[in-house]
Design a protein around this motif. Structure first.
Motif, PDB file in Angstrom:
ATOM      1  N   UNK A   1       9.025   5.721   5.056  1.00 52.19           N
ATOM      2  CA  UNK A   1       9.459   4.575   5.528  1.00 52.19           C
ATOM      3  C   UNK A   1       8.565   3.263   4.763  1.00 52.19           C
ATOM      4  N   UNK A   2       9.306   2.174   4.915  1.00 48.99           N
ATOM      5  CA  UNK A   2       8.523   1.197   4.378  1.00 48.99           C
ATOM      6  C   UNK A   2       8.254   0.294   5.865  1.00 48.99           C
ATOM      7  N   UNK A   3       7.108  -0.081   6.090  1.00 51.11           N
ATOM      8  CA  UNK A   3       6.535  -0.513   7.439  1.00 51.11           C
ATOM      9  C   UNK A   3       6.056  -1.939   7.039  1.00 51.11           C
TER      10      UNK A   3
ATOM     11  N   UNK B   1       0.930  -1.311   0.069  1.00 48.02           N
ATOM     12  CA  UNK B   1       0.095   0.074   0.023  1.00 48.02           C
ATOM     13  C   UNK B   1       0.874   1.176  -0.164  1.00 48.02           C
ATOM     14  N   UNK B   2       0.538   2.237  -0.797  1.00 44.74           N
ATOM     15  CA  UNK B   2       1.220   3.362  -0.813  1.00 44.74           C
ATOM     16  C   UNK B   2       0.322   4.431  -1.361  1.00 44.74           C
TER      17      UNK B   2
ATOM     18  N   UNK C   1      -5.801  -4.888   8.677  1.00 41.86           N
ATOM     19  CA  UNK C   1      -7.158  -4.715   8.280  1.00 41.86           C
ATOM     20  C   UNK C   1      -7.421  -5.090   6.739  1.00 41.86           C
ATOM     21  N   UNK C   2      -6.454  -4.768   5.996  1.00 42.59           N
ATOM     22  CA  UNK C   2      -6.717  -4.828   4.516  1.00 42.59           C
ATOM     23  C   UNK C   2      -5.808  -5.922   4.047  1.00 42.59           C
ATOM     24  N   UNK C   3      -4.829  -6.637   5.074  1.00 41.64           N
ATOM     25  CA  UNK C   3      -4.264  -7.870   4.233  1.00 41.64           C
ATOM     26  C   UNK C   3      -2.735  -7.170   3.610  1.00 41.64           C
ATOM     27  N   UNK C   4      -2.196  -6.142   4.023  1.00 38.35           N
ATOM     28  CA  UNK C   4      -1.224  -5.797   3.263  1.00 38.35           C
ATOM     29  C   UNK C   4       0.196  -6.137   3.895  1.00 38.35           C
ATOM     30  N   UNK C   5       1.357  -6.445   3.074  1.00 36.20           N
ATOM     31  CA  UNK C   5       2.433  -7.269   3.463  1.00 36.20           C
ATOM     32  C   UNK C   5       3.429  -5.827   4.142  1.00 36.20           C
ATOM     33  N   UNK C   6       3.223  -4.826   3.218  1.00 34.79           N
ATOM     34  CA  UNK C   6       4.214  -3.575   3.180  1.00 34.79           C
ATOM     35  C   UNK C   6       3.354  -2.600   3.092  1.00 34.79           C
TER      36      UNK C   6
ATOM     37  N   UNK D   1      -1.693  -1.388  -4.191  1.00 31.80           N
ATOM     38  CA  UNK D   1      -2.693  -0.600  -3.947  1.00 31.80           C
ATOM     39  C   UNK D   1      -2.454   0.904  -3.490  1.00 31.80           C
ATOM     40  N   UNK D   2      -3.045   1.755  -4.449  1.00 35.12           N
ATOM     41  CA  UNK D   2      -2.691   3.272  -4.073  1.00 35.12           C
ATOM     42  C   UNK D   2      -3.980   3.781  -3.569  1.00 35.12           C
ATOM     43  N   UNK D   3      -3.711   4.593  -2.554  1.00 37.25           N
ATOM     44  CA  UNK D   3      -4.996   5.221  -1.864  1.00 37.25           C
ATOM     45  C   UNK D   3      -4.509   6.627  -1.515  1.00 37.25           C
ATOM     46  N   UNK D   4      -5.716   7.702  -1.074  1.00 37.32           N
ATOM     47  CA  UNK D   4      -5.147   9.107  -0.838  1.00 37.32           C
ATOM     48  C   UNK D   4      -4.574   8.857   0.522  1.00 37.32           C
ATOM     49  N   UNK D   5      -4.992   8.075   1.524  1.00 39.95           N
ATOM     50  CA  UNK D   5      -4.415   7.806   2.848  1.00 39.95           C
ATOM     51  C   UNK D   5      -3.883   6.545   3.041  1.00 39.95           C
ATOM     52  N   UNK D   6      -2.885   6.272   3.732  1.00 37.90           N
ATOM     53  CA  UNK D   6      -2.326   5.166   4.144  1.00 37.90           C
ATOM     54  C   UNK D   6      -3.329   4.079   4.840  1.00 37.90           C
ATOM     55  N   UNK D   7      -3.480   2.921   4.438  1.00 42.58           N
ATOM     56  CA  UNK D   7      -4.441   2.041   5.005  1.00 42.58           C
ATOM     57  C   UNK D   7      -3.743   1.103   6.225  1.00 42.58           C
TER      58      UNK D   7
END
Length: 305
Positions: free
Chosen positions: A271-273, A97-98, A136-141, A126-132
């Motif tokens: 940062x990558x989290x 997510x970014x 909750x959304x199943x992202x790895x990074x 997946x690109x979004x206006x705000x970080x997700x």
């Protein structure tokens, strides 16, 4: 069967409704509803209150989701580690997510190169206006500005960044005097509005002292998209406070000039989290290492100060 139920419930919770889950799984609504009822009957608890449009987890559902998710992650990490040891190749799902601007310009091309080098990795950006929220959304990074306050996340800096006050030569030729951040009240400031209720506040730090200033700014032009603001600044519409990664090329070409060089915008490092876990899959570690290495040569070094 139990692991299948965990995976099913995890997808159900992420989708947020029976209808969306049925669509994603290619099943009928009645089949999804029946499976949830069977799972609840086996466990002897109600996991969610639901309608066809919305799903609300009970306390038992929240517990089953969170602890069950850890079990699935451990299993996935184990299988990935075994596969990577056996094949000496990265493999498995990588979901990222970014935000739109940074994601399009930097993450997307680097992800493309990473996947060429590691074709067995299945990636989703997946690109979004705000970080997700990752879990909750199943992202790895997730790609974030600033270190996260959430102690459950590990953060690795991929790009030093600071916001820069700048304007075009056209605007500078006719602009009011600008000797200190407080003078910005007399200027047309190009504001990125992410929330209508927020009054724009630009923060500055003095290069040679500990002084800090926060200035309320305004202007006749605003947008929720940073790239739109950059375009307006290039066209001479006003002063802009934008990230170094977004404007360094325009500063180098002379299309934009830095203003108030003795003052600088606050740091806004990228940062990558990822979630803390005992076994971080090799594909996640490798991707973040790749971002750190490639970013170092992709964006010119941040000016000292």
């Amino acid at each position: 069967m139990m692991l299948d139920d965990l995976a099913f419930f995890q997808q159900l919770a992420r989708a947020g409704s029976l209808t969306a889950t049925a669509r994603e799984l290619g099943l009928s609504l009645s089949a999804v509803s029946k499976r949830l009822k069977q799972l609840e009957a086996r466990l002897g608890v109600t996991l969610a209150a639901r309608t066809t449009r919305r799903l609300t987890l009970t306390a038992e559902g929240e517990r089953y989701l969170s602890q069950g998710g850890l079990i699935l992650e451990e299993l996935q990490a184990l299988e990935s580690a075994l596969g990577e040891t056996a094949n000496q190749a990265l493999a498995g799902r990588l979901r990222i997510n970014a935000t739109f601007g940074f994601g399009r310009r930097h993450i997307a091309p680097l992800l493309s190169r990473f996947c060429i080098e590691h074709p067995a990795v299945e990636s989703w950006l997946e690109l979004t206006n705000f970080p997700l929220n990752l879990s909750d959304h199943g992202f790895d990074v997730g790609i974030r500005i600033g270190e996260p306050p959430d102690s459950r996340l590990v953060a690795k800096r991929i790009l030093p960044n600071r916001r820069v006050l700048c304007a075009s030569p056209e605007y500078m030729a006719r602009m009011p005097p600008l000797n200190a951040p407080s003078d910005l009240a007399q200027h047309s400031c190009l504001v990125v509005r992410e929330n209508d209720s927020d009054f724009p506040l630009w923060r500055f730090e003095h290069r040679n002292s500990s002084q800090r200033q926060a200035v309320k700014v305004s202007g006749p032009l605003a947008s929720n998209d940073g790239e739109v603001m950059t375009r307006l600044a290039l066209d001479g519409h006003g002063v802009m406070l934008r990230s170094w990664w977004d404007v360094n090329e325009h500063l180098a070409s002379g299309a934009l000039h830095t203003l108030l060089p003795e003052w600088q915008g606050v740091r806004a490092d990228f940062y990558a989290v990822f979630e803390h876990r005992r076994h971080v899959p090799a594909r996640i570690s490798a991707f973040i290492d790749f971002l750190q290495r490639e970013m170092a040569g992709r964006v010119p070094a941040l000016p000292k100060g």
